[in-house]
Design a protein around this motif. Structure first.
Motif, short mmCIF file in Angstrom:
data_model
loop_
_atom_site.label_atom_id
_atom_site.label_comp_id
_atom_site.label_asym_id
_atom_site.label_seq_id
_atom_site.Cartn_x
_atom_site.Cartn_y
_atom_site.Cartn_z
N LEU A 192 0.65 -0.83 -0.07
CA LEU A 192 -0.03 -0.10 -0.29
C LEU A 192 0.50 1.38 -0.22
O LEU A 192 0.64 2.01 -0.78
CB LEU A 192 -0.87 0.15 1.08
CG LEU A 192 -1.88 -1.14 0.62
CD1 LEU A 192 -2.54 -1.39 2.69
CD2 LEU A 192 -3.37 -0.77 -0.07
N GLN A 193 2.18 0.98 0.83
CA GLN A 193 2.87 2.55 0.75
C GLN A 193 3.63 2.55 -0.74
O GLN A 193 3.88 3.85 -0.95
CB GLN A 193 3.82 2.15 1.96
CG GLN A 193 3.15 2.22 3.23
CD GLN A 193 3.96 2.39 4.99
OE1 GLN A 193 5.15 1.49 4.33
NE2 GLN A 193 3.51 1.66 5.23
N ARG A 194 3.75 1.89 -0.63
CA ARG A 194 4.63 1.59 -2.21
C ARG A 194 3.57 2.21 -3.37
O ARG A 194 4.60 2.78 -4.51
CB ARG A 194 5.18 0.27 -2.70
CG ARG A 194 6.37 -0.39 -2.35
CD ARG A 194 7.26 1.00 -1.15
NE ARG A 194 8.33 0.49 -0.52
CZ ARG A 194 8.52 0.04 1.50
NH1 ARG A 194 7.20 0.72 1.81
NH2 ARG A 194 9.74 0.33 1.61
N ILE A 195 2.68 2.08 -3.64
CA ILE A 195 1.72 1.84 -4.31
C ILE A 195 1.99 3.68 -4.52
O ILE A 195 1.98 4.95 -5.33
CB ILE A 195 0.28 1.76 -4.22
CG1 ILE A 195 -0.24 0.24 -4.39
CG2 ILE A 195 -0.73 2.93 -5.12
CD1 ILE A 195 -1.31 -0.33 -4.39
N GLU A 196 2.20 4.51 -3.14
CA GLU A 196 2.02 6.13 -3.29
C GLU A 196 3.13 6.44 -3.58
O GLU A 196 3.54 7.41 -4.10
CB GLU A 196 2.10 5.96 -1.74
CG GLU A 196 1.73 7.64 -1.33
CD GLU A 196 0.04 8.57 -0.61
OE1 GLU A 196 -0.89 8.02 -1.20
OE2 GLU A 196 0.22 8.24 0.44
N VAL A 197 4.35 5.42 -4.04
CA VAL A 197 5.11 6.04 -3.78
C VAL A 197 5.61 5.89 -5.68
O VAL A 197 6.42 6.77 -5.77
CB VAL A 197 6.57 4.75 -4.04
CG1 VAL A 197 7.81 5.09 -4.34
CG2 VAL A 197 7.12 4.56 -2.17
N ARG A 198 4.53 5.49 -6.40
CA ARG A 198 4.87 5.20 -7.66
C ARG A 198 4.20 6.89 -7.61
O ARG A 198 4.28 7.65 -8.74
CB ARG A 198 3.99 4.00 -8.49
CG ARG A 198 3.25 4.65 -9.82
CD ARG A 198 3.28 2.90 -10.71
NE ARG A 198 3.61 3.60 -11.72
CZ ARG A 198 2.54 3.66 -13.11
NH1 ARG A 198 1.52 4.98 -12.51
NH2 ARG A 198 2.81 4.01 -14.04
N ALA A 199 3.25 7.10 -6.76
CA ALA A 199 2.60 8.65 -7.37
C ALA A 199 3.89 9.94 -6.98
O ALA A 199 3.63 11.03 -7.92
CB ALA A 199 1.05 8.90 -5.87
N PHE A 200 4.42 9.94 -6.08
CA PHE A 200 5.50 10.19 -5.59
C PHE A 200 6.34 10.09 -7.19
O PHE A 200 6.68 11.04 -7.09
CB PHE A 200 6.39 10.26 -4.39
CG PHE A 200 7.29 10.84 -4.15
CD1 PHE A 200 7.20 11.86 -3.79
CD2 PHE A 200 8.93 10.68 -4.74
CE1 PHE A 200 8.44 12.87 -3.83
CE2 PHE A 200 9.93 10.88 -4.32
CZ PHE A 200 9.75 12.56 -3.85
N GLY A 201 6.66 9.26 -7.78
CA GLY A 201 7.73 8.76 -8.64
C GLY A 201 7.28 10.18 -10.09
O GLY A 201 8.05 10.17 -10.70
N ILE A 202 5.67 9.99 -10.10
CA ILE A 202 5.14 10.42 -11.22
C ILE A 202 5.31 12.04 -11.07
O ILE A 202 5.73 12.93 -12.09
CB ILE A 202 3.56 10.44 -11.23
CG1 ILE A 202 3.65 8.78 -11.80
CG2 ILE A 202 3.10 10.91 -11.93
CD1 ILE A 202 1.81 8.35 -11.77
#
Length: 437
Positions: free
Chosen positions: A378-388
């Motif tokens: 769940l936390q790494r899903i949000e990491v993708r948003a940060f990557g974008i």
């Protein structure tokens, strides 16, 4: 907004977008006279319950809004529309979603605030699906076929009846924005955090000008005069009671309180205890007007991507300060068992020095603080948003970044966005790496 009289008089010939909200109970046949040009049709706010079986005659139709009508069934005729990519039937009475109603090029589906208990497995056979908004329904499960939707980036499933998140959901390679608050599966907010926030009597607050209004509520400038401290200017958010595209406004309020304090969060001063209409409200730090939104909301064309001004650029120090601030506050939220769910440029306020604040907790959800595979995913899903977001900042840096520094940031951005969810770095590591720039 257009009128039925204009349509019937032939005054709208060649129109690409038609907005018609005038108490319609039947679909006006005159709309078909726009078949050679019409691309966006907005019939929201009427009393429609059916669409014509030959809707496909609108051969250029890409976007259809039918929110706030009286549909109980998603019309099968939608599936015959060859160019239709975006559909919204928010706030109807939809109970049934037939497989035949899903057009082949479907990219963006909004069925928020309806009565849907089941979705067809064929939904997972729409390879272009990118945004799926299902908050405020009666779903107990999601079709496993959605695991095939490798372009799916945003899912809103808050306020349903889901008792668990499917394993395949947290492994979707492109998923970056997930909201699931208000389901039985969700870990509840820490009651002690909610109890710890100050209770502010309504009589101490005097509302001033309206600063803004969103789906979940209205924000006013206000004067707060407590008995023991000097009066000061604050902001007061009055929450609406109905469902938004992200979920319940009350879940947003609980997340704001539970997030605690951080330099990159808008400070919560307290909670209104005795609003005369029993409306929920928070008293918050008043933001200096020199702060502004980093980006604008996604458009119909960009779908899941923010829109930046054409002349938007940053120096490297400013862009890095924004990135560090957001990585730091995201790490803080995750430590408190909260995912923001809407980590986007349009939810970030910034100034010319790179100071930034992350706002809008409408899509926030709670998760266990223990380090489990699901929590990590769940936390790494949000990491993708940060990557974008990091990629968007990198695209707009106009000076002050060496070739070596850019390469390091691009490598980090690619790690954050890689399709293997659990292989992405956590925010503690991201914050450390950005601190080394």
């Amino acid at each position: 907004m257009h009128t039925l009289a204009q349509l019937r008089a032939g005054q709208l010939a060649g129109l690409k977008r038609l907005d018609l909200s005038c108490g319609l109970s039947e679909f006006p046949e005159e709309i078909f006279e726009l078949a050679d040009s019409l691309e966006i049709l907005n019939l929201g706010g009427n009393a429609l319950s059916e669409l014509p079986h030959d809707l496909h005659r609108l051969k250029r139709l890409r976007v259809l809004f039918c929110s706030d009508n009286q549909f109980t069934r998603l019309p099968e005729c939608l599936g015959q529309c060859p160019t239709l990519t975006m559909i919204s039937f928010k706030a109807n009475r939809v109970e049934t979603v037939p497989a035949a109603a899903l057009p082949p090029l479907l990219r963006w589906l909004i069925l928020t605030d309806n009565c849907i208990s089941e979705l067809p497995s064929e939904l997972g056979e729409r390879p272009h699906l990118q945004k799926l908004m299902l908050a405020g329904n009666r779903l107990h499960s999601l079709p496993p076929s959605l695991s095939q939707c490798h372009q799916l980036e945003l899912i809103r499933i808050a306020a349903n009846h889901l008792s668990e998140l499917p394993h395949w959901l947290v492994t979707l390679p492109s998923l970056a924005w997930l909201a699931y608050a208000g389901n039985p599966l969700e870990t509840e907010a820490d009651a002690s955090a909610l109890d710890a926030v100050a209770s502010i009597p309504w009589s101490e607050v005097q509302l001033g000008q309206l600063l803004g209004e969103g789906a979940s509520g209205m924000i006013h400038q206000a004067r707060w005069a407590a008995p023991t401290t000097p009066a000061r200017q604050v902001a007061v958010k009055l929450y609406k009671g109905h469902m938004t595209s992200d979920g319940s406004p009350l879940h947003e309020m609980n997340a704001c309180i539970s997030a605690g304090r951080h330099p990159n969060l808008i400070r919560i001063e307290g909670r209104i205890a005795d609003h005369p209409q029993a409306q929920n409200a928070l008293v918050m730090q008043l933001i200096d007007p020199h702060f502004r939104n980093l980006a604008a909301l996604p458009s119909l064309a960009s779908c899941s991507r923010d829109v930046y001004a054409d002349n938007c650029t940053f120096s490297a120090p400013v862009a890095l300060r924004i990135a560090r601030g957001i990585a730091s506050v995201a790490a803080h939220l995750h430590e408190h068992g909260i995912t923001h769910g809407d980590l986007y440029g349009h939810n970030i306020l910034w100034d010319e020095q790179g100071e930034c604040l992350l706002g809008d907790f409408g899509a926030a959800s709670f998760h266990a603080t223990a380090d489990t595979l699901e929590t990590r995913a769940l936390q790494r899903i949000e990491v993708r948003a940060f990557g974008i977001l990091l990629g968007e900042l990198l695209e707009r840096i106009d000076d002050g970044l060496s070739a070596e520094g850019r390469q390091r940031l691009e490598d980090l951005q690619q790690r954050c966005c890689q399709p293997d969810v659990l292989a992405r770095p956590g925010f503690a590591e991201i914050e450390h790496l950005l601190g080394c720039q």
